[in-house]
Design an enzyme around this catalytic site. Structure first.
Site, PDB file in Angstrom:
ATOM      1  N   GLY A   1       9.325 -45.456  54.981  1.00 18.23           N
ATOM      2  CA  GLY A   1       7.942 -45.111  55.286  1.00 18.23           C
ATOM      3  C   GLY A   1       7.012 -46.211  54.830  1.00 18.23           C
TER       4      GLY A   1
ATOM      5  N   GLN B   1      -0.756 -50.068  52.376  1.00 20.80           N
ATOM      6  CA  GLN B   1       0.183 -50.988  51.722  1.00 20.80           C
ATOM      7  C   GLN B   1       0.185 -52.381  52.345  1.00 20.80           C
ATOM      8  OE1 GLN B   1       3.417 -47.847  52.082  1.00 20.80           O
ATOM      9  NE2 GLN B   1       4.075 -48.926  50.255  1.00 20.80           N
TER      10      GLN B   1
ATOM     11  N   CYS C   1       9.144 -46.747  46.191  1.00 22.73           N
ATOM     12  CA  CYS C   1       8.022 -47.157  47.034  1.00 22.73           C
ATOM     13  C   CYS C   1       8.105 -48.662  47.248  1.00 22.73           C
ATOM     14  CB  CYS C   1       6.708 -46.797  46.339  1.00 22.73           C
ATOM     15  SG  CYS C   1       5.252 -47.270  47.258  1.00 22.73           S
ATOM     16  N   LEU C   2       7.845 -49.103  48.482  1.00 26.74           N
ATOM     17  CA  LEU C   2       7.890 -50.544  48.757  1.00 26.74           C
ATOM     18  C   LEU C   2       6.834 -51.290  47.952  1.00 26.74           C
ATOM     19  CD1 LEU C   2       8.498 -50.501  52.618  1.00 26.74           C
ATOM     20  CD2 LEU C   2      10.146 -51.000  50.812  1.00 26.74           C
TER      21      LEU C   2
ATOM     22  N   HIS D   1       4.250 -38.467  50.403  1.00 23.58           N
ATOM     23  CA  HIS D   1       4.160 -39.758  49.696  1.00 23.58           C
ATOM     24  C   HIS D   1       3.244 -40.719  50.466  1.00 23.58           C
ATOM     25  CE1 HIS D   1       6.252 -43.229  47.475  1.00 23.58           C
ATOM     26  NE2 HIS D   1       5.595 -43.834  48.440  1.00 23.58           N
ATOM     27  N   GLU D   2       3.434 -40.784  51.788  1.00 25.16           N
ATOM     28  CA  GLU D   2       2.652 -41.737  52.587  1.00 25.16           C
ATOM     29  C   GLU D   2       1.188 -41.302  52.710  1.00 25.16           C
ATOM     30  OE1 GLU D   2       4.032 -44.475  52.977  1.00 25.16           O
ATOM     31  OE2 GLU D   2       6.113 -43.835  52.701  1.00 25.16           O
TER      32      GLU D   2
ATOM     33  N   HIS E   1      -0.721 -42.473  49.838  1.00 27.41           N
ATOM     34  CA  HIS E   1      -1.140 -43.880  49.934  1.00 27.41           C
ATOM     35  C   HIS E   1      -2.500 -43.984  50.612  1.00 27.41           C
ATOM     36  CE1 HIS E   1       2.120 -46.326  48.425  1.00 27.41           C
ATOM     37  NE2 HIS E   1       3.025 -45.715  49.160  1.00 27.41           N
TER      38      HIS E   1
HETATM   39 NI    NI Z   1       5.103 -45.826  48.974  1.00 29.59          NI
END
Ligand code: NI
Length: 169
Positions: A46, A51, A91-92, A133-134, A137
């Site tokens: 995701g 991000q 998380c990225l 989660h997204e 963000h």
């Molecule tokens: Ni993330």
């Protein structure tokens, strides 16, 4: 298509609250393709526009093992929550760190599709967790914000040490 640079915690730009997309345009569709390419290359399941330093409410997700089931969410909203689950998240934007986060087990989501149509659907399990989660963000929130102050300060100390070490290379 292009790979986009991913912001990393504790970059303050990750705290930006994303704006609503008023009209889905070709520019957004191009961004969505680039975000998907960036997510697949990372690799991740995701990615939120926040991000990649674009502060509009756009998310790409693909939890399929074959990486051929792209889900695009625009202006997503969770309109119903049910149950509770707790699993390890990563998380990225926080590479190499994983921890447990409490989430709703089942959700109902209202979103716009890439063609600008409203769609409502139910999600559960990993997909529900990923969507929560997204969406966080887009609100400027990271999964590490749910950790205890002690855990978060340990993580920050570790990140600062890593940054110092890589600066010496
Ligand atoms: Ni993330």
């Amino acid at each position: 298509m292009a790979l986009l640079p991913i912001l990393e915690y504790p970059d303050p730009r990750l705290k930006t609250v994303a704006q609503l997309v008023e009209h889905v345009t070709d520019k957004h569709r191009q961004l969505i393709r680039d975000m998907a390419e960036t997510m697949y290359a990372a690799p991740g399941i995701g990615l939120a526009a926040t991000q990649v330093n674009v502060h509009e409410q756009i998310i790409v997700i693909d939890i399929s093992p074959e990486k051929n089931d792209l889900l695009v969410l625009i202006n997503p909203e969770i309109i119903a929550f049910d149950g509770e689950t707790s699993g390890e998240e990563g998380c990225l934007s926080v590479p190499g760190y994983f921890d447990k986060v409490k989430r709703a087990e089942r959700i109902t989501v209202r979103t716009l599709t890439e063609s600008g149509k409203t769609r409502t659907f139910d999600a559960e399990g990993l997909l529900a967790v990923c969507i929560q989660h997204e969406i966080d963000h887009l609100k400027g929130k990271l999964f590490v914000d749910y950790l205890s102050t002690l855990k978060r300060s340990r993580l920050l100390t570790k990140i600062k040490k890593q940054q110092k070490e890589s600066a010496r290379l």
